[in-house]
Write a protein that holds these residues in place. Sequence first.
Motif, PDB file in Angstrom:
ATOM      1  N   TYR A 227       0.722  -1.134   0.015  1.00  0.00           N
ATOM      2  CA  TYR A 227       0.041   0.079   0.048  1.00  0.00           C
ATOM      3  C   TYR A 227       0.800   1.154   0.172  1.00  0.00           C
ATOM      4  CZ  TYR A 227      -3.822  -3.310   0.517  1.00  0.00           C
ATOM      5  OH  TYR A 227      -4.649  -4.078   0.198  1.00  0.00           O
TER       6      TYR A 227
ATOM      7  N   SER B  87       1.886   6.822  -5.123  1.00  0.00           N
ATOM      8  CA  SER B  87       0.299   6.723  -5.340  1.00  0.00           C
ATOM      9  C   SER B  87       0.104   7.771  -6.554  1.00  0.00           C
ATOM     10  CB  SER B  87      -0.413   7.091  -4.294  1.00  0.00           C
ATOM     11  OG  SER B  87      -0.175   8.425  -3.621  1.00  0.00           O
TER      12      SER B  87
ATOM     13  N   ASN C  73       1.206   6.547 -12.477  1.00  0.00           N
ATOM     14  CA  ASN C  73       0.591   5.330 -12.960  1.00  0.00           C
ATOM     15  C   ASN C  73       1.258   4.079 -13.105  1.00  0.00           C
ATOM     16  OD1 ASN C  73       1.670   5.660 -15.543  1.00  0.00           O
ATOM     17  ND2 ASN C  73      -0.035   6.754 -16.260  1.00  0.00           N
TER      18      ASN C  73
ATOM     19  N   SER D  83      -4.470  -1.908 -17.661  1.00  0.00           N
ATOM     20  CA  SER D  83      -4.165  -1.165 -16.210  1.00  0.00           C
ATOM     21  C   SER D  83      -2.890  -0.609 -16.311  1.00  0.00           C
ATOM     22  CB  SER D  83      -3.952  -2.564 -15.326  1.00  0.00           C
ATOM     23  OG  SER D  83      -2.986  -3.579 -15.533  1.00  0.00           O
TER      24      SER D  83
ATOM     25  N   LYS E 112      -3.554   2.824 -15.008  1.00  0.00           N
ATOM     26  CA  LYS E 112      -4.283   3.108 -13.574  1.00  0.00           C
ATOM     27  C   LYS E 112      -3.542   3.582 -12.613  1.00  0.00           C
ATOM     28  CE  LYS E 112      -8.140  -0.094 -14.332  1.00  0.00           C
ATOM     29  NZ  LYS E 112      -8.813  -1.318 -13.746  1.00  0.00           N
ATOM     30  N   TYR E 113      -3.569   3.908 -11.402  1.00  0.00           N
ATOM     31  CA  TYR E 113      -2.938   4.359 -10.306  1.00  0.00           C
ATOM     32  C   TYR E 113      -3.052   3.245  -9.310  1.00  0.00           C
ATOM     33  CZ  TYR E 113      -2.554   8.719 -12.693  1.00  0.00           C
ATOM     34  OH  TYR E 113      -2.049   9.558 -13.573  1.00  0.00           O
TER      35      TYR E 113
ATOM     36  N   HIS F 299      -3.861   2.942  -6.101  1.00  0.00           N
ATOM     37  CA  HIS F 299      -5.446   2.808  -5.460  1.00  0.00           C
ATOM     38  C   HIS F 299      -6.183   2.201  -6.078  1.00  0.00           C
ATOM     39  CE1 HIS F 299      -6.502   6.370  -7.564  1.00  0.00           C
ATOM     40  NE2 HIS F 299      -7.678   5.713  -7.231  1.00  0.00           N
ATOM     41  N   GLN F 300      -6.232   1.901  -7.399  1.00  0.00           N
ATOM     42  CA  GLN F 300      -7.246   1.159  -8.080  1.00  0.00           C
ATOM     43  C   GLN F 300      -7.069  -0.283  -7.999  1.00  0.00           C
ATOM     44  OE1 GLN F 300      -6.430   3.986 -11.194  1.00  0.00           O
ATOM     45  NE2 GLN F 300      -8.726   4.166 -11.487  1.00  0.00           N
ATOM     46  N   PHE F 301      -6.253  -0.771  -7.382  1.00  0.00           N
ATOM     47  CA  PHE F 301      -5.648  -2.217  -7.366  1.00  0.00           C
ATOM     48  C   PHE F 301      -5.889  -2.904  -5.838  1.00  0.00           C
ATOM     49  CE2 PHE F 301      -3.345  -0.448 -10.787  1.00  0.00           C
ATOM     50  CZ  PHE F 301      -3.428  -1.548 -11.806  1.00  0.00           C
ATOM     51  N   SER F 302      -6.137  -4.089  -6.071  1.00  0.00           N
ATOM     52  CA  SER F 302      -5.977  -4.691  -4.795  1.00  0.00           C
ATOM     53  C   SER F 302      -4.588  -5.214  -4.251  1.00  0.00           C
ATOM     54  CB  SER F 302      -6.832  -6.186  -4.683  1.00  0.00           C
ATOM     55  OG  SER F 302      -6.030  -7.221  -5.837  1.00  0.00           O
TER      56      SER F 302
ATOM     57  N   GLN G 160      -2.636  -7.485  -6.330  1.00  0.00           N
ATOM     58  CA  GLN G 160      -2.269  -6.796  -7.660  1.00  0.00           C
ATOM     59  C   GLN G 160      -1.062  -5.947  -7.545  1.00  0.00           C
ATOM     60  OE1 GLN G 160      -6.260  -5.352  -8.506  1.00  0.00           O
ATOM     61  NE2 GLN G 160      -6.347  -7.183 -10.174  1.00  0.00           N
ATOM     62  N   ARG G 161      -1.210  -4.932  -6.434  1.00  0.00           N
ATOM     63  CA  ARG G 161      -0.207  -4.104  -6.132  1.00  0.00           C
ATOM     64  C   ARG G 161       1.267  -4.903  -5.817  1.00  0.00           C
ATOM     65  NH1 ARG G 161      -2.464   0.881  -2.558  1.00  0.00           N
ATOM     66  NH2 ARG G 161      -4.502   0.076  -2.608  1.00  0.00           N
TER      67      ARG G 161
END
Lengths: 322, 341, 308
Positions: C101, C106, C109, C146, C149-150, C152-155, C158-159
């Motif tokens: 996290y 953050s 992308n 993906s 994407k940024y 925070h848009q991933f679980s 995935q991160r």
Amino acid sequence: MLKFIIRRMLIMIPQLILLSLIIFVLAKAMPGDAVTGAFVSNPNATPEQMEKIRESFGLNDPWYVQYGHWIGKAVQGDFGMSFVHKQPVTHLLESRVANTLLLAAVTMIVTYIISIPLGIIAGRWTDTWADKIIVTYNYFAFATPLFVFALLMLFLFSFILGWFPSGGSVDIRIETGTWEYFVDKAKHLFLPVMSGALLATFGTIQYLRNDIIDTKLKDFVKTARSKGVPEGKVYTRHILRNSLLPIAAFLGLEITGLIGGSIFIESIFSYPGLGQLFIQSIGTRDFTVVTALVMISGTAVVVGTMLSDIILSIVDPRIRID
Amino acid sequence: MANPVLEIKNLRTSFNIKGNYYAAVDDVSLTVHENEVVAIVGESGCGKSALALSIMGLHNLKTTKLEGQVNFKSQNLLSLSASKLNKIRGKDLGMIFQDPMTALNPLATIGRQIEEPMDYHMKLSSAAKKKRTLELLRRVGIKNEQRIYSQYPHELSGGMRQRVVIAIALACDPVLLIADEPTTALDVTIQAQIMDLMKELQNQIKSGIILITHDLGVVAEMADRVAVMYAGEVVEIAEVRELFMNPLHPYTRSLLNSIPSNMEDKKALHVIEGIVPSIQKLDRTGCRFAPRVAWVPEHEHEESPTLHEVEPGHFVRCTCYKNFHFPEEKVGDESYVTTKS
Amino acid sequence: MSLLKVNDMKIHFPIRGGFFRTVVDHIKAVDGISFELEPGETYGLVGESGCGKTTTGRGIIGLNTITGGEVLFEGTDLAKQSRSERRKHVKDIQMIFQDPYSSLNSRKNVLNIIAEPLRNFERMSPGEELKRVQALVDRVGLNPESIYKYPHQFSGGQRQRIGIARALMLNPKLIIADEPVSALDVSVQAQVLNFMQEIQKEFNLTYLFISHDLGVIKHLCDRIGIMYKGRFVEEGTAADVYNNPQHLYTKRLIAAIPEMNPEKRFEKMHLRQAINEEYRTDYDSYFDKDGRMFDLKSVSETHSVAVQ
Ligand SMILES: Nc1ncnc2c1ncn2[C@@H]1O[C@H](COP(=O)(O)OP(=O)(O)O)[C@@H](O)[C@H]1O
Ligand SMILES: Nc1ncnc2c1ncn2[C@@H]1O[C@H](COP(=O)(O)OP(=O)(O)O)[C@@H](O)[C@H]1O
Ligand code: SF4
Ligand SMILES: [Mg+2]
Ligand SMILES: [Mg+2]
């Protein structure tokens, strides 16, 4: 603990030296000096005469000699002569320091009396009508310029309604120390204090409301509820203790902020304090007075920050510096 | 079997999200008996904490709807007033939270925090409270209790703090303890110590315990009975031995196969594809687990599986589990049992 | 030749105290550890939090200054090299961090996150770069779209894959994975662990796998070093350490792994009690008078223990 306090106080020494150096250099960099200032009212003075006086005042010495001279005296409370008022700066400051401190202290107390309960109500009962009213008030407190608001207060309560005097700090005809004297002083303070306090509530209300909203969701608050602590006590014993703590710590900073804010208030209400003197002195290029005032308010900031640090280390058990 | 201390009947806990209520706990029924440890296990987001907080009445009622019954000492906790509930919380019900770093008030001494429930539930002099507190500290395995008594939370390690949190929960001799991931935030060795401590204490006080965890190892060590939760529903309940030796629900089996220490070294672990759906996106028709076992053909799923008893005390929410197999599992492959013994 | 050889590495942090905040003592976060990594193997570094695992990893890639000892990567001592010389090798060593996290920026992308390490080393046309990133994103099992994407848009899982893709971008030889699955749920953890095993074969990677979870370490690692208070307590193959632990501390760690068979839980509890008892009685034969571990002594070709 004591060690921390002493160390924290010692740190002030280099801070103050740096502050005084900056002020000194800035004062030197300003166009004109004490001598030009002294002769603005005398257009007949020749350059030779002025040069002579400069020499006699030590104004042609190297800067560090001048600085040493100045700071040495300043430490003893001697900030030199005001050339406009033709009297020692210290003398000029004496009564005004007390006036400004009184104004700042009363403003601060009133600010807290208003803002702490409002902040608590808004934070505890978020999204109720009470919260909405407080947030709206706070928005105005933030958006309204101080001098506009102060002028409005003056106009309304002094000129139109005539409830309060429009200037000064006390009626000089009243004997010092009597009940009337006290009442008159309070009357003179009322408008400047309320103008300052009603707007200064912004920071505290905003901070307290947000912090209570955050703290409400903390795990230790859940722990408290799971112990069967009644809701009111959950607030007084757990949430408020944590949320009010930084406010206690900001106390030192708050008071320095108020001394800065007094510039507007004092000029508008012709209140004989440091702020009013500051504005006057800039206008008349009374540079010894300006330097002394900047030095005093700078020192107040340094001392205020130190007080905040020390208060925080006393009230917060997590900060226990050996 | 011993007397039930808590009976949850058709509990539904729904949260208000942008005007609509979505159930995070969906029609859960569960009984806890005296001196019994019931574990609730599942991935994060399955509704375990929401369930625990519902029992304790710790949800914000402005945004939460509670339906069903939580019967405790012949009253429904869900219909009690706040002041009545406060007479039970901290006295008969004790709660242990996950993160010992945040569960204690940073500005109060340890002693004060343990004494606090006694203020409300016991008529004791302050000397008696202190005596009891020191005793509690010793019971949770803290040796220098005199010193710890007047210390602040930040002066203690995570393991010590968790012992303090347990002492708080035990302060007024509860008949039911709810522990929400009590060892998740701790190091392995500390976890082992806390597990052993809880077992020992339970032996002494004979209270019921609801143990919430996502760690099947902790379940195997501590539970008497296990409820497996998925997407707000209980999908399997069984006695602990039965659950580990004879897991039936595909979700239970998937969980067991994804644990490294449960699988042969270096062998690929089972991956439960996808994620636990959020309560807004959850499809509440049909079987909730179906999207995560994509290889099972449509016709093999049950339309709306209900929890039913397959053996005495063993409940499963699926009738087609008999046909279930993992994609990597060959039919009739005896080596692919879920637990390695 | 081994890929990485750490020789008596020490990393000490100063503790300031007294009136003038002078250095009064040192935290010996890493206090003389030695180990070797053969190409293609997975070496597990395990111990409780605060024992110095992260500091070790950071020391190897140069994020912490090494107080003493050598870090030989393919024979050259990284500890003695200047920053610019080091850069060449730093490309070969990449790190994956614990917290999926906070370890990704953050505001960037995925494309920028993954391409960033490469931009420090190679000039590439945007088209080429995009191709490389797309190939990697595909390899770690994320959707091609993906990359815009940024984080925070991933679980969480995935991160962690994005973090792995970033590490792979430079074609490293060694990956230091610092608790890569500790913040993840079991099912997601399984996904990441499987995946790490797959790419290890594919890219011929060597892993230094740091974890406090003995179950994960056992599952993944060929050889294991057990750390305690900045020192090694025991080192050996997975079988040595798990089936034949010699040091009391190792025994304690292993006994702390929850027993997956409910029938044996009391046995396990009694084992733990016995070990605690042994701690009280035999402490002196495992630690010297300052409470410091002894140096490692071999007990077999692959297995060594810190005993007198
Ligand atoms: N106060 C709340 N408001 C809205 N949704 C919530 C709230 N609390 C939990 N949820 C949602 O409910 C589901 C279950 O959460 P939780 O009970 O915390 O899961 P667990 O404890 O099993 O990890 C999750 O999808 C979570 O996002
Ligand atoms: N930058 C630093 N300054 C001072 N102490 C540090 C620093 N980094 C780590 N430490 C200390 O070094 C020890 C080892 O830390 P770490 O390597 O993070 O442990 P682990 O990763 O095994 O949990 C700890 O006591 C930690 O407080
Ligand atoms: S109905 Fe299908 S998806 Fe649901 S539990 Fe049974 S086998 Fe699994
Ligand atoms: Mg939870
Ligand atoms: Mg670490």
